[in-house]
Design a protein around this motif. Structure first.
Motif, PDB file in Angstrom:
ATOM      1  N   TYR A  79     -45.803 -17.368 -23.669  1.00  0.00           N
ATOM      2  CA  TYR A  79     -47.260 -17.217 -24.424  1.00  0.00           C
ATOM      3  C   TYR A  79     -49.054 -17.762 -23.937  1.00  0.00           C
ATOM      4  O   TYR A  79     -49.718 -17.268 -24.525  1.00  0.00           O
ATOM      5  CB  TYR A  79     -47.053 -17.960 -25.469  1.00  0.00           C
TER       6      TYR A  79
ATOM      7  N   GLY B 105     -51.746 -14.239 -21.806  1.00  0.00           N
ATOM      8  CA  GLY B 105     -53.520 -14.309 -21.755  1.00  0.00           C
ATOM      9  C   GLY B 105     -53.639 -14.431 -20.299  1.00  0.00           C
ATOM     10  O   GLY B 105     -55.242 -14.744 -20.854  1.00  0.00           O
TER      11      GLY B 105
ATOM     12  N   ARG C 175     -54.783  -7.260 -20.437  1.00  0.00           N
ATOM     13  CA  ARG C 175     -53.588  -6.494 -21.704  1.00  0.00           C
ATOM     14  C   ARG C 175     -52.991  -5.179 -20.817  1.00  0.00           C
ATOM     15  O   ARG C 175     -54.605  -4.240 -20.902  1.00  0.00           O
ATOM     16  CB  ARG C 175     -53.779  -6.318 -22.838  1.00  0.00           C
TER      17      ARG C 175
ATOM     18  N   THR D 201     -49.330  -7.590 -19.740  1.00  0.00           N
ATOM     19  CA  THR D 201     -49.997  -8.111 -18.802  1.00  0.00           C
ATOM     20  C   THR D 201     -50.445  -8.059 -17.317  1.00  0.00           C
ATOM     21  O   THR D 201     -49.404  -8.180 -16.684  1.00  0.00           O
ATOM     22  CB  THR D 201     -50.103  -9.630 -18.452  1.00  0.00           C
TER      23      THR D 201
END
Length: 357
Positions: free
Chosen positions: A292, A296, A300, A354
């Motif tokens: 998670y 980030g 993306r 990502t």
């Protein structure tokens, strides 16, 4: 007259109670198989076992990522505590040196017959709080003494702040350690239940499920830099968009067949996020520890824009990650029943992707 008396009420109640108890016990005996006929639960089919085991693995992986996050924060807190303790020790030494200097000055002043001024008395006091409350008295001392006393007062305040910060960090460290232990307990419980389920299958059934689990195979063509898509070039190698992506893919390829171990980051075993972290670390790119956080850590991209080296994430909550290698495939560490391998991206619910380089 006696022949018309009603029987005592307590006898009648006792008789009904005994009848009811007999019926309950008989029903319990029958349901428990005490009547000589067993009623064992039917053995689950291999497909049912696989479904439940897969669910347990997904739940264990979600708990693993929480454990990884707690461990990462624990390690960061440990580093901060270590630095603060070193800082407190340094400031304590400086404070002791300053007070020794004041002590020497006080001894010389006393020998000269001038006695100790109020500021000097406060600076040498064993009660820093009183010293700080009454530090205004330092203004009545000589200019040199006032400067020295003020320096000691400042050092006492700074040392107290460092010690308070260290206490706060220690509390955070303890909290993170407790969280990590709770997540570890959850993971081991889920994996233990999965092992017990698998043990109910025959060796042949377990081997078949292991072969099917995770999909794909344990081989992939080597990655080479150049190109932006995922197609193999004329030599059969995967075209990576740049040298760092190629290096990360190459590392992951060398780890094909390595076992899945929850919480592991290599070099011989991995969990899913540990594999991609280690692969990019080998390419000189630092990634966070958890899925998670990894999602980030870069740009993306949509599924239609995937290039080799991109990180692909799965399941609600982003609890699983793999590394895209082109042709709709990825390298990932599936679960304890399957080693690091190549698998189709579409074998799990896609959650996002990502690009980190």
């Amino acid at each position: 007259m006696a022949s018309h008396r009603k029987p005592p009420q307590h006898r009648r109640s006792g008789s009904r109670a005994r009848t009811l108890l007999t019926a309950v016990l008989a029903g319990a005996a029958a349901s428990a198989g005490l009547d000589g006929v067993g009623h064992a639960a039917p053995k689950p089919t291999p497909e049912q076992v696989r479904e439940e085991v897969d669910q347990l693995y997904r739940e264990a992986e979600a708990a693993t990522e929480k454990y990884n996050g707690a461990r990462e924060r624990t390690e960061a807190a440990e580093r901060r505590v270590g630095k603060l303790q070193d800082e407190a020790a340094r400031r304590t030494e400086e404070l002791n040196t300053a007070r020794e200097s004041l002590g020497s000055a006080a001894a010389a002043q006393y020998r000269s017959g001038n006695g100790l001024g109020p500021a000097m008395q406060l600076a040498l006091s064993s009660d820093p709080d009183r010293f700080l409350r009454d530090a205004g008295l330092a203004e009545r001392a000589g200019a040199l003494q006032a400067t020295e006393v003020a320096s000691v007062a400042r050092q006492i305040r700074e040392l107290d702040e460092v010690r308070q910060e260290a206490r706060t960090e220690l509390k955070e460290l303890e909290d993170q350690q407790k969280r990590a232990q709770r997540h570890k307990k959850t993971v081991t419980g889920k994996l233990g239940k999965a092992r017990r389920l698998l043990s109910r299958l025959t060796a042949e059934e377990r081997a078949r499920l292991a072969a099917e689990s995770g999909g794909g195979n344990a081989e992939a063509p080597p990655a080479r830099p150049g190109g932006t898509g995922g197609a193999k070039n004329s030599s059969g190698t995967v075209s990576a968009p740049n040298t760092r992506a190629a290096a990360a893919i190459s590392y992951a390829q060398r780890k094909l067949g390595s076992p899945y171990v929850w919480g592991a980051t290599g070099p011989d075993a991995f969990d899913c996020s540990g594999l991609v972290q280690a692969a990019y670390r080998s390419a000189g790119v630092s990634l966070p520890r958890t899925t998670y956080a990894q999602i980030g850590a870069g740009q993306r991209v949509s599924r239609s824009q995937l290039r080799p080296g991109d990180l692909v994430f799965f399941y609600p909550g982003v609890t699983h990650v793999g590394m895209y290698i082109g042709d709709g495939k990825m390298i990932h560490a599936p679960n304890p029943s399957a080693p690091v391998r190549v698998a189709p991206v579409d074998e799990m619910p896609f959650a996002g992707a990502t690009r980190v380089v």
